[in-house]
Design a protein around this motif. Structure first.
Motif, short mmCIF file in Angstrom:
data_model
loop_
_atom_site.label_atom_id
_atom_site.label_comp_id
_atom_site.label_asym_id
_atom_site.label_seq_id
_atom_site.Cartn_x
_atom_site.Cartn_y
_atom_site.Cartn_z
N GLY A 109 0.81 -1.21 0.00
CA GLY A 109 0.00 0.00 0.00
C GLY A 109 0.85 1.26 0.00
N ARG A 110 1.91 1.28 0.80
CA ARG A 110 2.79 2.46 0.85
C ARG A 110 3.56 2.62 -0.46
N TRP A 111 4.02 1.49 -1.03
CA TRP A 111 4.80 1.58 -2.27
C TRP A 111 3.94 2.07 -3.43
N ILE A 112 2.71 1.57 -3.52
CA ILE A 112 1.81 2.00 -4.60
C ILE A 112 1.49 3.48 -4.47
N ALA A 113 1.28 3.94 -3.22
CA ALA A 113 1.01 5.36 -3.02
C ALA A 113 2.21 6.21 -3.43
N LYS A 114 3.41 5.68 -3.26
CA LYS A 114 4.62 6.44 -3.56
C LYS A 114 4.90 6.50 -5.06
N VAL A 115 4.80 5.36 -5.77
CA VAL A 115 5.17 5.33 -7.18
C VAL A 115 3.98 5.53 -8.11
N GLY A 116 2.76 5.41 -7.58
CA GLY A 116 1.57 5.54 -8.41
C GLY A 116 1.07 4.19 -8.88
N SER A 117 -0.24 4.07 -9.03
CA SER A 117 -0.84 2.79 -9.39
C SER A 117 -0.47 2.34 -10.79
N VAL A 126 -3.80 -5.06 -5.80
CA VAL A 126 -4.05 -3.78 -5.16
C VAL A 126 -3.75 -2.63 -6.12
N ALA A 127 -2.65 -2.72 -6.84
CA ALA A 127 -2.27 -1.65 -7.78
C ALA A 127 -3.32 -1.49 -8.88
N ALA A 128 -3.76 -2.61 -9.46
CA ALA A 128 -4.74 -2.54 -10.54
C ALA A 128 -6.08 -2.00 -10.06
N ASN A 129 -6.50 -2.38 -8.85
CA ASN A 129 -7.76 -1.87 -8.33
C ASN A 129 -7.66 -0.39 -7.98
N SER A 130 -6.48 0.07 -7.55
CA SER A 130 -6.30 1.50 -7.32
C SER A 130 -6.41 2.26 -8.64
N GLN A 131 -5.81 1.73 -9.70
CA GLN A 131 -5.92 2.35 -11.02
C GLN A 131 -7.37 2.33 -11.50
N LEU A 183 -2.09 3.90 -19.10
CA LEU A 183 -2.62 3.99 -17.75
C LEU A 183 -2.61 5.44 -17.27
N LEU A 184 -3.60 5.78 -16.43
CA LEU A 184 -3.75 7.16 -15.96
C LEU A 184 -2.82 7.47 -14.80
N PRO A 185 -2.14 8.63 -14.85
CA PRO A 185 -1.38 9.06 -13.67
C PRO A 185 -2.36 9.54 -12.61
N GLU A 186 -1.92 9.59 -11.38
CA GLU A 186 -2.75 10.11 -10.30
C GLU A 186 -1.94 11.08 -9.47
N PRO A 187 -2.59 11.98 -8.73
CA PRO A 187 -1.85 12.95 -7.93
C PRO A 187 -0.91 12.26 -6.96
N ALA A 188 0.26 12.82 -6.80
CA ALA A 188 1.23 12.26 -5.87
C ALA A 188 0.71 12.34 -4.45
N VAL A 189 0.93 11.28 -3.68
CA VAL A 189 0.53 11.26 -2.29
C VAL A 189 1.70 11.74 -1.44
#
Length: 408
Positions: A76-84, A127-132, A195-201
């Motif tokens: 969860g932390r890694w996905i938030a850091k690098v993006g889904s 988790v990454a794919a569902n976040s995307q 794939l869509l970028p998302e705002p950095a956490v």
């Protein structure tokens, strides 16, 4: 008919980019389903190769579960850091590599280690794919997550059918996984740029979320409840993935390609239910859809267990797949929407819900295996339906029963 002004306005919208992003996310989930099905259909192969009992076979599934559970908090932390987007592609490549080596393991102890590695990569990719998917649904502002999850089911169906044909041709099992994993890696890479970028956490120095990304305790409790219900649903789904082949061979007495056909029937039901679930969810309430889905799941698996012939088992697994199909998309969509409504990214909400949910997918087959060893596989699968009953009973407290606004 549209007048020229309306047509020009429509063409000016960035729909092609959104459509490509949706296709890319579907590709990631499709490949995840193909690989998961390909591993699942080889459970009997592993059982025969090492001469395993049901209990020993469950240890191999436990290895997959432990790999996923142990990495989930870090994921969860890694996905938030690098993006889904980046996380989906990287984990997809590593998952394909890990799955490729499963049937090459010469010793049971080494197999357990390798399955743990595969389980960890599969969990991160989920988790990454569902976040995307949550990012894309928020961008569309309409139900689409069902079709994205449907691509996973479609991948499961495709993987099971390929495995059935491969076994029917009596080609080497190890080359089956090699071919599947290579093709999945190529498909993921070919669509990755869409794939869509998302705002950095924002994160602190230790990698934990910044205070602004934390959820209020009451909101977090809602996400935990969703995760617990999703956990119960995925126990059934996980059991279907890993035990249908064993059930078809040892209970329904299927032979040849029909051994893998049970998994294919379940996956067909899942794919059909998810690809049709979005328009249903746009018209009817989430609560009504969840209750109806639970009823179909219980009826379908009940038929398969009460009348264990090849034909009735296939029909029952198909209906069960239709029932299970939309429970998880509804829950994950709710988690993303709750997070957005409280001013944080959907990935933050999904990290809480999916962390609990996928424990069910990972340990469900293990629970079924140990119960089957102590009693009977039919009893073990029947007991898994208690969780579905619990979901139906609690749905009025979790989901809305108000129909969506007209025109949504």
């Amino acid at each position: 008919m549209h007048n020229p002004a309306q047509l020009s306005s429509a063409l000016a919208q960035p729909l092609p980019n959104l459509a490509r992003a949706r296709l890319a996310a579907m590709s990631v989930l499709f490949c995840n389903g193909v690989i998961y099905a390909s591993w699942g259909t080889h459970v009997p192969t592993i059982k025969d190769k090492f001469g395993l009992s049901d209990a020993a076979l469950s240890l191999s599934m436990l290895a997959v579960a432990l790999g996923g559970i142990l990495i989930m908090a870090w994921a969860g932390r890694w996905i938030a850091k690098v993006g889904s987007a980046r996380a989906s592609v990287t984990s997809g490549m590593l998952m394909a590599l890990a799955a490729f080596g499963i049937l090459l393991m010469p010793q049971y102890a080494l197999l357990l280690f390798w399955l743990a590695l595969y389980g960890s990569m599969s969990a991160v990719n989920d988790v990454a794919a569902n976040s995307q998917a949550a990012v894309i649904e928020a961008t569309f502002d309409r139900p689409v997550i069902g079709s994205l999850h449907g691509s996973f089911s479609l991948g499961g169906m495709f993987g099971a059918l390929v495995a059935s044909a491969w076994q029917g041709m009596q080609w080497p099992n190890q080359w089956h996984l090699a071919a599947v994993c290579t093709l999945c890696a190529a498909l993921t890479l070919s669509t990755a740029r869409w794939l869509l970028p998302e705002p950095a956490v924002r994160t602190n120095e230790d990698g934990t979320p910044h205070a602004g990304e934390h959820l209020a305790p009451g909101v977090k409790r809602k996400l935990v409840v969703l995760g617990c219900l999703a956990f119960l649903a995925l126990i059934v789904e996980g059991a279907m993935y890993d035990w249908t082949a064993v059930y078809m061979r040892e209970v329904a007495l299927a032979t040849g390609g029909f051994v893998s056909a049970g998994y294919a029937a379940f996956s067909i039901g899942m794919a059909a239910g998810r690809f049709t679930g979005d328009p249903v969810r746009a018209r009817f309430s989430e609560g009504a859809l969840v209750v109806a889905s639970c009823a179909m799941c219980i009826a379908g698996l009940g038929v398969a267990l009460l009348f264990p012939t090849v034909a009735t088992a296939l029909a029952g697994f198909l209906v069960c797949g239709l029932g299970v199909a939309n429970i998880i998309p509804v829950m994950f969509s709710s988690a993303g929407r709750i997070a957005l409504a409280n001013g944080v990214s959907p990935s933050t909400g999904l990290a809480i819900t999916t962390r609990l949910a996928y424990v069910g997918l990972l340990i469900g087959p293990v629970i079924v295996g140990f119960i089957a060893h102590r009693s009977d596989l039919r009893i073990a699968l029947a007991l898994s339906l208690l969780g579905v009953l619990a979901i139906a009973a609690s749905s009025h407290r979790v989901f809305t029963f108000d129909a969506p606004a007209a025109g949504k």
